[in-house]
Design an enzyme around this catalytic site. Structure first.
Site, mmCIF file in Angstrom:
data_model
loop_
_atom_site.group_PDB
_atom_site.id
_atom_site.type_symbol
_atom_site.label_atom_id
_atom_site.label_comp_id
_atom_site.label_asym_id
_atom_site.label_seq_id
_atom_site.Cartn_x
_atom_site.Cartn_y
_atom_site.Cartn_z
ATOM 1 N N CYS A 252 0.822 -1.220 0.000
ATOM 2 C CA CYS A 252 0.000 0.000 0.000
ATOM 3 C C CYS A 252 0.852 1.264 0.000
ATOM 4 O O CYS A 252 0.523 2.256 -0.669
ATOM 5 C CB CYS A 252 -0.959 -0.003 1.183
ATOM 6 S SG CYS A 252 -0.150 -0.102 2.799
ATOM 7 N N ASP B 117 -8.037 4.528 -2.001
ATOM 8 C CA ASP B 117 -7.515 3.394 -1.235
ATOM 9 C C ASP B 117 -6.882 2.406 -2.208
ATOM 10 O O ASP B 117 -7.556 1.921 -3.120
ATOM 11 C CB ASP B 117 -8.643 2.722 -0.449
ATOM 12 C CG ASP B 117 -8.136 1.725 0.578
ATOM 13 O OD1 ASP B 117 -7.037 1.156 0.380
ATOM 14 O OD2 ASP B 117 -8.836 1.496 1.591
ATOM 15 N N HIS C 85 -1.853 0.540 7.534
ATOM 16 C CA HIS C 85 -2.355 0.853 6.191
ATOM 17 C C HIS C 85 -2.051 2.314 5.867
ATOM 18 O O HIS C 85 -1.760 3.122 6.761
ATOM 19 C CB HIS C 85 -3.868 0.613 6.121
ATOM 20 C CG HIS C 85 -4.424 0.566 4.730
ATOM 21 N ND1 HIS C 85 -3.773 -0.034 3.686
ATOM 22 C CD2 HIS C 85 -5.587 1.063 4.214
ATOM 23 C CE1 HIS C 85 -4.509 0.073 2.587
ATOM 24 N NE2 HIS C 85 -5.616 0.746 2.888
#
Length: 578
Positions: A360, A512, A491
């Site tokens: 991520c 996202d 995250h």
């Protein structure tokens, strides 16, 4: 069957045993003057009153002295002068009964101590007897002759020697045992000495000292045994404690190793390979499950190898044109929104089979860089660049470490990212942008600033960041500000705008990397539904992590500013709010 502890004879019942013991008791009654035995107590009393009238008078005097010494008259009959000095269990019991101060303590377990106690008492009684005989010199010869004629030669109460005449016995006692007769007993007001350990009363200090020495010897022996036992117990306790500590340390070490290995797996530092290995492994799984034809596997593998070779992302996870689609949507719909601010143009990148679960941070950097590459203000510092693939980003961060950026962070990741699945966060994104001469800074919202763990200060900061351009603008404002890198525990995401509703509540617009392309493609339709924006909108109640960090881009750096920031990164600091 019951067995007698004295003679060993066995009887059949308890009454028989009691009768048997009475016989023993009667046999143990001995006349203190002539050693007559084997008669009952009443017969012995009658014998003493008739045959030893004069001696019995002396005995009563002894009893009166004992009453003064011990403060009691309850046990007069047990204070009889024991001239024979026969040390047996019944005599010892009688000796103990003469001392009501602490009768239970007088009966010590050590037989030597019992004998000394008896000896001390009879020594005192014998002195009184001899002194009385000296005072009654007129009766001495008569008594002696009667005693010798009727009951036999006398015996020394100290050493047991037998003389033919009582006069010889007196001479023997005065000469041989003179040291034991050095205390005058002319009256009963003499000083008395209490044994501090058992309560025995003595009239002679030296005898008391010998008596106490016996106590000390016994206690010393017991203490020695206690020390041996205590030493053994301490050694055993020490061994048990050492074993328990060893097991505890072993268990703690095992848990630490497991936790460390878990963290290594979680952050991609378990030497299980990097992007390339995971991509190939996951594609093989898809082929084995029938979800991917072998031809597709080989085609994707070839494309991946080409992308890795040139260091540029293949664009298979990219979705473009979302900012433009959002602009149209807010212009034509969203009646509940008072005003919205959008970042400059940015592409969305989502995770692939090669970086699923750990990529991520790299994908958010690709989003941020895609915006900077489309902004003319950064052409000078990003000249000729394209959006790199993940292994290339890892290589770029390693190069920044080699330049001297963030040595502490480099040490934590073992100065190596390529070939691993190591996570990156706000610090790595900051040093990478700074090494590219992009001016940015980190803001740390290290604790909540609102009720129920919310972060209203975070929303206010982002609103000020985007609304600083075009004050009093129309409903939709497309700013020139790049998107914001947003990091929280586990995250990271990318903030591409913020909307203010008519009720003055704020809502962030977020990309996202975990959202797949098929979902992002829905935003490109002409008639975008409000439900499609649900995946982008994040209200204050949706962001309740304990801590948030953002990386905000502010422009380009000069070479001198880059050097200064590299020096500042030696001790990494961030702006903290609040």
């Amino acid at each position: 069957m019951l067995s007698c502890d004295i003679c060993g004879e066995t009887v059949t019942s308890e009454p028989d045993m009691k009768a048997h013991l009475i016989v023993h008791m009667e046999n143990e009654i001995v006349c203190p003057f002539c050693k007559l035995s084997g008669v009952s107590y009443d017969e012995m009393c009658f014998h003493i009153e008739t045959a030893h009238f004069e001696q019995n008078t002396l005995e009563r005097n002894f009893e009166r002295i004992n009453t003064v010494q011990f403060g009691t008259s309850d046990n007069k009959k047990d204070n009889t002068l024991q001239c024979g000095m026969e040390v047996n269990s019944s005599i010892l019991s009688g000796c103990a009964s003469n001392h009501p101060k602490n009768s239970s303590q007088c009966l010590t377990k050590d037989s030597t101590l019992k004998h000394e106690t008896f000896y001390s008492e009879n020594l005192t009684e014998s002195r009184k007897f001899l002194k009385s005989r000296e005072k009654q010199s007129g009766l001495t010869e008569v008594k002696g002759s009667i005693y010798e004629t009727t009951y036999g030669p006398p015996e020394c109460p100290f050493c047991g020697k037998i003389e033919e005449h009582s006069e010889d016995m007196e001479t023997h006692v005065k000469t041989t045992h003179a040291n034991l007769l050095d205390i005058s007993l002319e009256d009963c007001d003499q000083p008395l000495y209490d044994c501090p350990m058992c309560g025995l009363i003595c009239t002679n200090y030296h005898i008391l000292q010998e008596h106490v020495d016996l106590h000390l010897e016994e206690n010393s022996f017991c203490q020695g045994m206690d020390r041996v036992q205590c030493s053994g117990d301490l050694q055993l306790a020490h061994q048990l404690q050492q074993e328990e500590d060893r097991k505890r340390r072993s268990e703690e070490s095992r848990q630490e190793i497991e936790e460390f290995q878990k963290l290594q797996r979680q952050y991609g530092l378990d030497n299980s390979g990097g992007y390339k290995q995971q991509q190939l492994r996951n594609m093989e799984i898809e082929v084995n499950r029938g979800r991917m034809p072998p031809s597709e596997f080989h085609r994707r593998k070839a494309d991946m190898m080409e992308s890795l070779a040139i260091g540029i992302d293949d664009g298979k996870t990219k979705t473009s044109g979302i900012i433009e689609a959002l602009h149209r949507y807010y212009q034509n719909a969203a009646t509940d929104v008072r005003q919205v601010w959008l970042s400059s143009v940015v592409d969305h990148f989502h995770s692939s089979l090669g970086d699923k679960g750990w990529g991520c941070g790299y994908r958010n950097f690709q989003m941020l860089l895609s915006s900077l590459l489309q902004n003319d203000a950064y052409d000078d510092c990003l000249k000729g660049m394209s959006v790199p693939c993940i292994p290339k980003i890892q290589s770029m961060i390693e190069d920044a470490w080699k330049e001297g950026f963030d040595p502490q962070g480099a040490s934590q990741l073992n100065n190596r990212l390529q070939g691993t699945k190591a996570w990156i966060g706000a610090c790595e994104v900051y040093i990478l942008l700074t090494s590219l001469r992009v001016k940015c800074h980190i803001v740390d919202f290290h604790k909540s600033t609102g009720p129920l763990g919310t972060h209203p200060r975070l929303f206010e900061w982002i609103l000020n960041y985007y609304s600083s351009e075009g004050e009093g603008s129309p409903k939709v404002v497309c700013t020139s500000k790049p998107p914001i890198y947003l990091q929280h525990q586990g995250h990271s995401r990318t903030v591409i705008g913020i909307e203010e509703k008519k009720n003055r509540t704020l809502c962030l617009l977020i990309f996202d990397p975990g959202c797949p392309s098929r979902e992002m493609q829905k935003l490109l339709k002409q008639d975008v539904e409000a439900s499609s924006l649900k995946q982008l909108r994040k209200s204050m109640g949706n962001l309740k992590h304990k801590q948030y960090q953002i990386v905000a881009v502010e422009g380009a750096l000069s070479p001198e500013e880059k050097v200064a920031r590299r020096q500042d990164s030696q001790v990494f600091t961030a702006e903290k709010i609040p």
